[in-house]
Design an enzyme around this catalytic site. Structure first.
Site, PDB file in Angstrom:
ATOM      1  N   GLY A  20     121.221  -7.247  29.768  1.00 41.86           N
ATOM      2  CA  GLY A  20     119.918  -7.796  30.133  1.00 41.86           C
ATOM      3  C   GLY A  20     119.597  -9.127  29.510  1.00 41.86           C
ATOM      4  O   GLY A  20     118.421  -9.441  29.300  1.00 41.86           O
ATOM      5  N   LYS A  21     120.597  -9.966  29.223  1.00 38.23           N
ATOM      6  CA  LYS A  21     120.334 -11.274  28.611  1.00 38.23           C
ATOM      7  C   LYS A  21     119.591 -12.193  29.581  1.00 38.23           C
ATOM      8  O   LYS A  21     118.616 -12.857  29.213  1.00 38.23           O
ATOM      9  CB  LYS A  21     121.671 -11.896  28.179  1.00 38.23           C
ATOM     10  N   GLU A  78     143.875  19.869  30.676  1.00 43.40           N
ATOM     11  CA  GLU A  78     142.468  19.625  30.357  1.00 43.40           C
ATOM     12  C   GLU A  78     141.906  20.700  29.427  1.00 43.40           C
ATOM     13  O   GLU A  78     141.039  20.415  28.588  1.00 43.40           O
ATOM     14  CB  GLU A  78     141.637  19.558  31.642  1.00 43.40           C
TER      15      GLU A  78
END
Length: 725
Positions: free
Chosen positions: A237-238, A455
């Site tokens: 969000g710059k 997994e």
């Protein structure tokens, strides 16, 4: 003054193109009209023409009247010597060349056509007369000039387009910047629209107050920072923060990318920098925002491009413009980059970008606030807990969270829902992390079993070594390149990584290969991604974190060392140290592998229970995993969910059977529609399952493949990056 400048520019442009037109016409006349003859023709006088006609040297003659003059062209019986011929392109006279044709002019007052015919009849010379062409001169001129006019027109259009692309209308407008100030009234972004960055916003409040009321600071002798650098990972969000500053202050906002300064012409970037700052000073108070400033602000003197590199000239001009600021000019420069380590030190010194604000990844509170901002305009079901989703997405930045909610909205619309429920959010999270599910992928029973036990190995190791990480979900549904994956979430946001935590992560990543070796006595390519992540962690432990007893507390490699302009051939350490680093990395990975083997060996029953449940249900959540680990059984709700999935399967099969029967009846053109309606009413279930119930097909309904790419903990690498920041 502006009108006078426009008039002067217009006058200069007209004179420029007029002089260019005359030059081109002169060149064209020299090459095209200066000498119409070529090597096969010569020009003779009237006396020579009549003499050669009388002496029987001419074979044929053509006459064309043109305003009291006969234009004569003819052909010799034998080639004649041309003693005075020259070529328009030749620099020296061509002597003794042979010609077979000639040109001449005869005045009508000196000789008549009958006289010429009398001379020609003596030697049987053919004479023909053409009608007079009044427009021949103009036609020749038109054919000569028209191509040049068209060429000049296109040249003018090209230069005009180039000028407009540079922000002006003239040939020299390449140096004009393309940026135009944004209207402050149209900028609706405020600090309230920026969530999860409270500290960053507080740092920028002073900038807004200075632009609104500069006397508050200047009367105390304070000087506002002339430059503010926003640095951080992509998507944090710059740019949004810079727009919020402009929106809150209500001043003109000049936004431009660093790459817009650089062109193929030398000096254009520096000229555009000057023009940009001139415009900002005229519109002061104002804000200049340079996005991706590392495109022009990279470190100088790295041996790339030479001393006259266009980027270096642009950077030099930017340094001069920023250093020349005065506190009362009211112009503030903001810039954004995610590679502050490559910027030139002169750009970061006090007086230029003297305030640096780190816009990092948001914590759990910040992620929740960002989710609430993006969920304002979306219908969210009450069963969606944004706080829980924020806990499940460590390392996500604002752009990732916005994409997560957007994917959930797309899924809900695809399923014809009126609200976004928890199942949509769960599926959207999986899609963002690993990609869309590939239910139609075909795989063998042996490969599917290998993936399940692989997994399950990750899961068991994660359950045993659960001090820092918690097993959130495990699945064997293939997504993207992953044949299956297990998601391990940290118990809380971490800014630091301990040695114990790093070793536990490595052991968890080695759990898949350890399970394959224990259960199947073989190895598969499914652990390639596990090894990649484990090796990165082990290398960071040795070269960056000083967690190796043999190497000691030494930083051998910085995380931002590549492409910083420091050179490419400089080795950070000797070959002996490099061999020792490799040995330590191999030792750490081997220890993690041995620990994973020991854990799975001592928890064979739990490992088998989880693997068999994966083969049956394909996806297990945290509650189901814990129940299998502690009791070896699925919770009762999971059994009910399995029954609902089977019911959904029966419903879909009956629906498809009904559709097939209706299609057959249409093909046979049966008129007994009432019987069809009764059949539909009797075969359709009384209550179809909800969309949430039908989103998990059973293992018998589909087959998936294990491609050899296992991708667990797709967003677990954020801990390392947070530590680096």
């Amino acid at each position: 003054m502006n009108n006078n400048r426009r008039n002067n520019n217009f006058t200069h442009n007209v004179l420029f193109y007029a002089v260019m037109f005359l030059c081109i016409m002169g060149i064209a006349y020299f090459f095209l009209g200066g000498n119409q003859s070529n090597g096969q023709s010569k020009t003779v006088s009237q006396t020579e023409f009549i003499s050669e006609l009388k002496s029987n040297k001419i074979k044929s003659v053509q006459l064309q009247p043109n305003g009291g003059v006969y234009h004569v062209t003819g052909t010799y019986r034998k080639p004649q010597t041309n003693n005075n011929s020259t070529s328009g392109f030749a620099l020296a006279t061509q002597r003794d060349s042979k010609v077979s044709q000639f040109e001449s002019s005869v005045l009508e007052s000196d000789v008549t056509v009958n006289q010429l015919q009398k001379y020609a009849d003596r030697h049987n010379v053919k004479i023909s007369t053409h009608a007079e062409e009044s427009n021949s001169v103009w036609m020749n001129l038109l054919l000569t000039v028209l191509p040049l006019v068209i060429m000049i027109f296109f040249f003018y259009m090209m230069m005009g387009q180039a000028g407009q692309g540079g922000g002006g209308r003239g040939v020299m407008s390449f140096g004009k910047t393309k940026v135009k100030p944004a209207d402050p009234k149209k900028n609706k972004v405020r600090f309230s629209d920026v969530a999860g960055e409270e500290e960053e916003k507080q740092e920028l409040v002073e900038v807004v107050e200075f632009l609104k009321n500069p006397k508050k600071f200047t009367r105390l002798g304070a000087k506002i920072p002339s430059g503010v650098l926003l640095e951080g990972p992509p998507g944090t969000g710059k740019t949004l923060l810079a727009r919020a500053v402009a929106g809150e202050s209500g001043v003109p906002f000049f936004s431009i990318s660093g790459s817009d300064f650089v062109e193929m012409f030398v000096g254009v970037g520096a000229s555009r920098v000057r023009d940009l700052f001139d415009q900002a000073k005229k519109a002061a108070p104002s804000i200049i925002f340079i996005d991706e400033i590392d495109a022009i602000g990279r470190r100088r003197g790295n041996g790339m491009g030479g001393g006259n590199d266009e980027r270096e000239q642009t950077l030099n001009q930017l340094l001069v413009e920023m250093d020349g600021f005065q506190g009362d000019e009211g112009v503030i420069v903001m810039a954004a980059t995610n590679r502050s380590d490559v910027l030139d030190p002169a750009l970061l010194r006090p007086g230029r970008f003297d305030r640096k604000i780190l816009v990092g990844r948001p914590d759990v509170k910040g992620r929740e606030a960002i989710l609430r901002v993006h969920a304002k305009n979306k219908p969210i079901s009450p069963d969606v807990d944004l706080k829980e989703i924020a806990k499940q997405t460590p390392g996500f930045v604002g752009a990732d969270l916005a994409n997560l909610l957007n994917e959930a909205a797309l899924l809900a619309a695809r399923r014809n829902k009126n609200e976004i429920d928890a199942s949509d959010m769960d599926e959207a999270e999986d899609r963002v992390i690993a990609g869309p599910a590939k239910h139609d992928r075909v795989e063998s029973a042996e490969e599917r079993k290998t993936v399940a036990y692989h997994e399950a190995g990750h899961t068991i190791v994660g359950l045993v070594l659960n001090d820092a990480r918690v097993v959130h979900k495990v699945t064997i549904v293939p997504r993207g390149r992953a044949g299956g994956y297990a998601i391990m979430l940290p118990r809380e946001d971490q800014m630091l990584m301990s040695k114990k935590n790093a070793k536990e992560q490595i052991a968890g990543l080695m759990g898949g290969r350890a399970a394959e070796e224990l259960i199947f006595k073989s190895q598969s390519s499914g652990a390639s991604n596990d090894f990649e992540q484990a090796t990165q962690i082990a290398r960071a432990m040795v070269t960056q974190y000083g967690m190796s007893d043999k190497i000691g507390p030494v930083e051998l490699q910085s995380s931002g060392q590549v492409f910083t302009g420091q050179g490419y051939d400089q080795s950070p350490y000797s070959q002996k140290t490099a061999a020792l680093v490799d040995e330590e990395i191999r030792r750490i990975l081997s220890e993690g592998h041995e620990e994973a083997l020991h854990i799975i060996e001592t928890h064979r029953e739990q490992h088998k229970a989880i693997a068999e449940a994966l083969l049956k249900y394909e996806t297990l959540n945290e509650k189901e995993i814990l129940s299998l680990y502690r009791t070896g059984k699925m919770p009762e709700k999971a059994q009910a969910t399995a029954n609902e999935a089977a019911y959904a399967k029966t419903f879909e099969e009956s629906k498809r059977a009904l559709e097939r029967k209706e299609d057959e009846k249409r093909e046979n053109k049966s008129d007994d529609t009432s019987a069809t309606a009764q059949l539909a009413a009797s075969e359709q279930p009384t209550q179809p399952p909800t969309p949430a119930q039908s989103t998990q097909p059973s293992a018998a309904d589909k087959a998936s493949s294990h491609e050899g790419q296992d991708q667990p903990e797709s967003h677990d690498d954020t801990t390392d990056s947070d530590h680096d920041e």
